[in-house]
Design a protein around this motif. Structure first.
Motif, PDB file in Angstrom:
ATOM      1  N   GLY A 321       0.814  -1.212   0.000  1.00  0.00           N
ATOM      2  CA  GLY A 321       0.000   0.000   0.000  1.00  0.00           C
ATOM      3  C   GLY A 321       0.844   1.256   0.000  1.00  0.00           C
ATOM      4  N   GLN A 327      -1.933  -4.578   2.971  1.00  0.00           N
ATOM      5  CA  GLN A 327      -3.008  -4.842   2.020  1.00  0.00           C
ATOM      6  C   GLN A 327      -3.615  -6.209   2.318  1.00  0.00           C
ATOM      7  OE1 GLN A 327      -0.266  -4.858  -1.258  1.00  0.00           O
ATOM      8  NE2 GLN A 327      -1.238  -3.082  -2.227  1.00  0.00           N
ATOM      9  N   LEU A 340      -8.035  -6.427  -4.753  1.00  0.00           N
ATOM     10  CA  LEU A 340      -7.556  -5.769  -3.541  1.00  0.00           C
ATOM     11  C   LEU A 340      -8.766  -5.468  -2.659  1.00  0.00           C
ATOM     12  CD1 LEU A 340      -5.213  -4.502  -1.933  1.00  0.00           C
ATOM     13  CD2 LEU A 340      -5.738  -2.338  -3.074  1.00  0.00           C
ATOM     14  N   ALA A 343      -6.672  -1.699   1.835  1.00  0.00           N
ATOM     15  CA  ALA A 343      -5.330  -1.128   1.958  1.00  0.00           C
ATOM     16  C   ALA A 343      -5.354  -0.112   3.090  1.00  0.00           C
ATOM     17  CB  ALA A 343      -4.890  -0.476   0.652  1.00  0.00           C
TER      18      ALA A 343
END
Length: 439
Positions: A321, A327, A340, A343
Motif C-alpha cells: 500500500g 493490504q 484488492l 489497503a
C-alpha cells in the motif's frame, strides 16, 4: 496505479462476499466494533492473570506457555507463530503450532528431526471444544529453522513453512527454505516437500477441490505462488510450481496498489527450478522469484498470511500500500481474478497485518505485527464484508504489549478463536457472543 492497469484488469468483476469494497474506497475505521463493544482488560480463566483486552462477554483460556512441560516432559519451545486446526475427533480439536526460532544450535527433541542444528519446529495441541478445556501438547517436528507460518490441508495435516534459505554454507547440516507436512496425530516425516520451492516461505492455503497449494513469500521483493500437485493430497509426488502474473502486463508492482475493489485478470508462469535458492552467482534469496519475474510475474512486498474459504484464497501483504501499512487480497481461481480488498492508510486503522483467518460468520481476522509506538499493544483486527476494520482484541501482556499476534484460527464448531502471542509465548482460546458481529 489501479486506473493505469485498468485495461489489463477485470473491472467488471465483484469480490463476493466483500461486495461493498468495489466502491473503490475503504469504509471508515472504528476503534472497536459497534456490534461487539469497547475493549476492556479480561482475566485469563486458567491462571487468573490479565493479559488481553476483549469486548464485553468474551473470555479466554491461556495454555502452552514457553517452557511448560509437554507430554513426555519436554519443555514447550518459544516463538509461537502460525497455527491451524488439522483434525477434529468428535469434540477434541488437534492444532499444530509453528515455532519461529532462527539460528543454529542443538535441535530440540526428536521424534521427527530434520537437521541436528535446526532450532525450529512444530508442536501439537489438543482442545476440547465442548468442555472448553486445553488437554495436552507434544512435539511433532524438530530440526527445521524459522518455522513462521503455514496452513492446513483438506486431508488433515499442517504444512509448516521455513522463512529462511540458509544451509551448510552458514553452518547447518541440511538445506533450509522448505515446506514440511505435519499430521494431527503422531510425528511428522522430516522430509522437505521440495516441489513447493526453496524460498523465504511464510504461509500456504490449499484449495480443496484441486489440491492446489497457494504460497506466500515474506520478503520486500516477493511473489505469490501456486503448486499444482500431480496427485491430490500427495505433495511429495511432485507437481508444477508457478508464479502469479497479471494478464497483459509484465512485472506489475502490486505492492503499490491502493484502491480497494481493483481487480486484475491473472495467469501463471512456470518455475523451472523450484529448488533454486538464489539468483545465479548471488546469495540474494530470490532464486525462485527471479525465475517468475523474468517471465513477467508480478511483484508484491512481504506476503504473509494466507487462507482458503469458500473457493477463494485470501492473503496479506504486511507492508503493501501507499504508506506501507498493509493490504488484504482475494484471489478467485474460478474467475482467475485478483482483487484488492483493503489497503490501510493509518496505523490506528490497521498496522501491518500478518497471519489471517476467515471467520465462519464471514469476517476476516488479521493478526497485527506493526510494533507501532502510537498503539498501546498489538491487536487482532476484524475486517467486515462491508470493508470496515475494527479492533477486536489487544495484547496487554505486561512488558510484551508490542509482541505480535499470530496463528489465528477457529474451532470447527465456530465457538472458539485460537491465537498466539509470540512473546513470551502463549496460546489462547477465546469465546463469547460471536453472533453479535462479523467475526
Amino acid at each position: 496505479m489501479g486506473a493505469a492497469i485498468g485495461a489489463a484488469g477485470l473491472t467488471g468483476l465483484s469480490a463476493a462476499p466483500f461486495r461493498a469494497l468495489a466502491s473503490g474506497s475503504n469504509v471508515a475505521a472504528a476503534p472497536f466494533s459497534v456490534d461487539y463493544g469497547p475493549l476492556n482488560l479480561v482475566a485469563d480463566e486458567t491462571t487468573g492473570g490479565s493479559f488481553i483486552k476483549l469486548p464485553p462477554g468474551f473470555r479466554y483460556l491461556a495454555f502452552g506457555w514457553t517452557g511448560a512441560p509437554m507430554v513426555g516432559g519436554a519443555p514447550t519451545p518459544p516463538a509461537h507463530d502460525g497455527m491451524g486446526v488439522v483434525t477434529c475427533l468428535q469434540d477434541l480439536v488437534v492444532l499444530v503450532r509453528n515455532h519461529e526460532i532462527p539460528g543454529r544450535g542443538n535441535a530440540w527433541y526428536p521424534p521427527a528431526r530434520y537437521d541436528a542444528k535446526g532450532l525450529g519446529g512444530t508442536t501439537n495441541l489438543v482442545f476440547d471444544q465442548r468442555a472448553g478445556a486445553w488437554l495436552a501438547a507434544w512435539p511433532s517436528l524438530s530440526g527445521t529453522s524459522t518455522n513462521c507460518s503455514g496452513g492446513i490441508t483438506p486431508w488433515g495435516s499442517w504444512l509448516s513453512c521455513e522463512e529462511t534459505v540458509e544451509g551448510p554454507e552458514t553452518g547447518f547440516d541440511q538445506t533450509h527454505g522448505w515446506v514440511f507436512e505435519v499430521p494431527g496425530v503422531g510425528a511428522a516425516q522430516p522430509v522437505p516437500l521440495t516441489g513447493l520451492g526453496r524460498f523465504v516461505h511464510e504461509a500456504v492455503a490449499v484449495e480443496p477441490v484441486t489440491g492446489c497449494v497457494y504460497l506466500t513469500e515474506d520478503r520486500g521483493t516477493a511473489g505469490f505462488y501456486r503448486f499444482t500437485p500431480n496427485t491430490w493430497g500427495q505433495l511429495s509426488q511432485g507437481g508444477q510450481l508457478q508464479m502469479l502474473k497479471v494478464v497483459g502486463a509484465d512485472n506489475v508492482v502490486l505492492s503499490a496498489e491502493t484502491v480497494p475493489g481493483s481487480v486484475f485478470e491473472i495467469e501463471w508462469v512456470d518455475i523451472a527450478e523450484p529448488a533454486r535458492a538464489h539468483s545465479p552467482g548471488t546469495s540474494d534469496k530470490l532464486g525462485v522469484f527471479t525465475q517468475g519475474f523474468d517471465a513477467g510475474g508480478a511483484r508484491f512486498s512481504r506476503l504473509e498470511g494466507c487462507w482458503h474459504d469458500g473457493g477463494n484464497i485470501y492473503f496479506v501483504s504486511t507492508n503493501g500500500g501507499a504508506v506501507g501499512l498493509g493490504q488484504v487480497w482475494q484471489y478467485d481461481p474460478r474467475k482467475r481474478a485478483l482483487t484488492l480488498l483493503f489497503a490501510s492508510t493509518d496505523s490506528v486503522q490497521l498496522n501491518q497485518p500478518d497471519n489471517i483467518a476467515v471467520s465462519p460468520r464471514g469476517g476476516i481476522v488479521l493478526c497485527e505485527d506493526g510494533g507501532s509506538a502510537t498503539l498501546n499493544g498489538e491487536r487482532l483486527i476484524g475486517l467486515t464484508p462491508e470493508g470496515q476494520v475494527f479492533a477486536f482484541a489487544e495484547n496487554a501482556f505486561p512488558g510484551f504489549e508490542k509482541s505480535e499476534w499470530s496463528g489465528a484460527c477457529f474451532s470447527p464448531d465456530g465457538r472458539w478463536l485460537f491465537a498466539n502471542i509470540q512473546l513470551p509465548g502463549i496460546t489462547v482460546a477465546i469465546t463469547g457472543p460471536w453472533h453479535h458481529g462479523a467475526l
